[in-house]
Design a protein around this motif. Structure first.
Motif, PDB file in Angstrom:
ATOM      1  N   SER A 106       0.810  -1.221   0.000  1.00  0.00           N
ATOM      2  CA  SER A 106       0.000   0.000   0.000  1.00  0.00           C
ATOM      3  C   SER A 106       0.843   1.271   0.000  1.00  0.00           C
ATOM      4  O   SER A 106       0.373   2.329  -0.406  1.00  0.00           O
ATOM      5  CB  SER A 106      -0.898   0.015   1.239  1.00  0.00           C
ATOM      6  OG  SER A 106      -0.086   0.140   2.421  1.00  0.00           O
ATOM      7  N   GLU A 108       1.775   2.756   2.650  1.00  0.00           N
ATOM      8  CA  GLU A 108       1.365   3.563   3.803  1.00  0.00           C
ATOM      9  C   GLU A 108       2.212   3.248   5.037  1.00  0.00           C
ATOM     10  O   GLU A 108       2.872   2.222   5.102  1.00  0.00           O
ATOM     11  CB  GLU A 108      -0.123   3.310   4.117  1.00  0.00           C
ATOM     12  CG  GLU A 108      -1.053   3.815   3.027  1.00  0.00           C
ATOM     13  CD  GLU A 108      -2.498   3.403   3.252  1.00  0.00           C
ATOM     14  OE1 GLU A 108      -2.780   2.738   4.276  1.00  0.00           O
ATOM     15  OE2 GLU A 108      -3.339   3.734   2.400  1.00  0.00           O
ATOM     16  N   GLY A 109       2.175   4.158   5.997  1.00  0.00           N
ATOM     17  CA  GLY A 109       2.899   3.960   7.252  1.00  0.00           C
ATOM     18  C   GLY A 109       4.381   4.267   7.125  1.00  0.00           C
ATOM     19  O   GLY A 109       4.830   4.827   6.113  1.00  0.00           O
ATOM     20  N   GLN A 110       5.136   3.890   8.142  1.00  0.00           N
ATOM     21  CA  GLN A 110       6.579   4.134   8.137  1.00  0.00           C
ATOM     22  C   GLN A 110       7.383   2.891   8.505  1.00  0.00           C
ATOM     23  O   GLN A 110       8.604   2.899   8.461  1.00  0.00           O
ATOM     24  CB  GLN A 110       6.917   5.266   9.119  1.00  0.00           C
ATOM     25  CG  GLN A 110       6.336   6.605   8.685  1.00  0.00           C
ATOM     26  CD  GLN A 110       6.772   7.743   9.587  1.00  0.00           C
ATOM     27  OE1 GLN A 110       7.119   7.539  10.745  1.00  0.00           O
ATOM     28  NE2 GLN A 110       6.749   8.950   9.059  1.00  0.00           N
ATOM     29  N   GLN A 179       8.811  10.394  -0.050  1.00  0.00           N
ATOM     30  CA  GLN A 179       8.749   8.978  -0.447  1.00  0.00           C
ATOM     31  C   GLN A 179      10.068   8.353  -0.013  1.00  0.00           C
ATOM     32  O   GLN A 179      11.135   8.820  -0.406  1.00  0.00           O
ATOM     33  CB  GLN A 179       8.572   8.838  -1.960  1.00  0.00           C
ATOM     34  CG  GLN A 179       7.262   9.395  -2.490  1.00  0.00           C
ATOM     35  CD  GLN A 179       7.209   9.448  -4.006  1.00  0.00           C
ATOM     36  OE1 GLN A 179       7.999   8.801  -4.695  1.00  0.00           O
ATOM     37  NE2 GLN A 179       6.280  10.231  -4.537  1.00  0.00           N
ATOM     38  N   PRO A 247       4.092   5.020  -3.975  1.00  0.00           N
ATOM     39  CA  PRO A 247       4.067   4.692  -2.541  1.00  0.00           C
ATOM     40  C   PRO A 247       4.982   5.633  -1.752  1.00  0.00           C
ATOM     41  O   PRO A 247       6.099   5.900  -2.175  1.00  0.00           O
ATOM     42  CB  PRO A 247       4.592   3.251  -2.497  1.00  0.00           C
ATOM     43  CG  PRO A 247       5.334   3.044  -3.776  1.00  0.00           C
ATOM     44  CD  PRO A 247       4.745   3.974  -4.787  1.00  0.00           C
ATOM     45  N   LYS A 248       4.477   6.141  -0.620  1.00  0.00           N
ATOM     46  CA  LYS A 248       5.320   7.006   0.216  1.00  0.00           C
ATOM     47  C   LYS A 248       6.257   6.156   1.074  1.00  0.00           C
ATOM     48  O   LYS A 248       7.334   6.588   1.441  1.00  0.00           O
ATOM     49  CB  LYS A 248       4.455   7.918   1.092  1.00  0.00           C
ATOM     50  CG  LYS A 248       3.810   9.041   0.288  1.00  0.00           C
ATOM     51  CD  LYS A 248       3.208  10.097   1.192  1.00  0.00           C
ATOM     52  CE  LYS A 248       2.654  11.255   0.365  1.00  0.00           C
ATOM     53  NZ  LYS A 248       2.032  12.299   1.195  1.00  0.00           N
ATOM     54  N   ASN A 249       5.803   4.950   1.397  1.00  0.00           N
ATOM     55  CA  ASN A 249       6.637   4.050   2.190  1.00  0.00           C
ATOM     56  C   ASN A 249       7.031   2.837   1.355  1.00  0.00           C
ATOM     57  O   ASN A 249       6.230   1.936   1.130  1.00  0.00           O
ATOM     58  CB  ASN A 249       5.881   3.602   3.448  1.00  0.00           C
ATOM     59  CG  ASN A 249       6.711   2.660   4.312  1.00  0.00           C
ATOM     60  OD1 ASN A 249       7.937   2.598   4.176  1.00  0.00           O
ATOM     61  ND2 ASN A 249       6.053   1.929   5.195  1.00  0.00           N
TER      62      ASN A 249
END
Length: 284
Positions: A106, A108-110, A179, A247-249
């Protein structure tokens, strides 16, 4: 050992073939001009003729933005092509290694994603790569699925080459800073994948160079090591819109590699240093 490598004209496929040759292995590299992997009959004919002991499947439709508008081609290559190769591998009882991506998650999150974490791709490219994973798991027993991220190698275009090119004419650049992932040098990755394919330690793995950074951090390190004076402005994803959502993560846990006795890849900063040296030697 005889290894068939698809996607030979790409960054990773190219390095796998050359690393294997240096190790004295019988490497057969093919690109899209040699064989259309979406043509089942052609795939079966070729694989039966070559009879490899293992197939490393690097070929893929990887144009993430274009995939949103060219869904059929992306689906044919990443899913049908994988299905054809996996079925051919099954027929000759060859090991199969499928190169996948952080885009199956996804984003999401870190927290770094584990191999066992739930998949939830946010774009068509990621969905087709995940479908490819499912095909491999369903059809075969002797399989490896290797999820990789942010690759750069000598053969082809990549972020490092783009930054070096822009650094020749620009003294300031805006680069996305929210990202986060792991840059991965295909030369390092190729060595690991060849080591893995020789074993029977099958399953899903994450493989990338050690450490995490943003694209802006990555750019700054490239310019620092190349001794190019460019100011890097860290901007948000929203300030740099793209056709496909990124995706950022992209952090991935590589603990499973270690648990199975494989040595982690070097730190990404170290890989950038060696890659820049390789680029310099290629120019000479």
């Amino acid at each position: 050992m005889k290894i068939l490598v698809t996607g030979y004209t790409g960054q990773l496929g190219y390095d796998i073939v050359h690393q294997g040759l240096q190790l004295g292995l019988n490497m057969v590299g093919i690109g899209s001009k040699d064989i259309d992997i979406t043509n089942k009959e052609a795939v079966f004919q070729y694989v039966n003729k070559v009879k490899p002991e293992a197939i490393i499947h690097c070929a893929a439709y990887t144009a993430v933005d274009k995939a949103e508008d060219d869904k059929d081609t992306c689906q044919h290559v990443n899913v049908n092509g994988t299905n054809n190769l996996a079925e051919a591998a099954k027929e000759i009882n060859a090991k199969f290694m499928y190169i996948s991506t952080d885009y199956v998650f996804s984003g999401e999150g870190q927290t770094p994603f584990k191999e066992s974490d739930e998949t939830s791709p946010i774009g068509h490219y990621g969905r087709t790569k995940l479908e490819g994973e499912e095909v491999v798991k369903k059809l075969l027993n002797k399989w490896f699925i290797i999820r990789i991220s942010w690759v750069f190698g000598i053969n082809g275009n990549n972020f490092v080459k783009t930054m070096l090119r822009l650094g020749e004419t620009r003294d300031e650049l805006n680069v996305v800073g929210d990202q986060v992932g792991s840059p991965t040098y295909t030369s390092d990755l190729a060595k690991l994948l060849i080591e893995m394919i020789k074993t029977d330690k099958y399953g899903i793995y994450h493989a990338s160079n050690e450490g995490f950074c943003s694209w802006a951090d990555f750019a700054q390190e490239i310019f620092r090591q190349a001794n190019i004076k460019v100011k890097v402005n860290s901007i948000s994803t929203e300030e740099y819109p793209t056709r496909a959502v990124r995706p950022k993560n992209s952090r991935m846990s590589k603990q499973k590699l270690i648990d199975n006795g494989f040595k982690p890849l070097p730190k990404w900063q170290d890989s950038v240093e060696r890659y820049l040296k390789q680029l310099t030697q290629e120019v000479k």
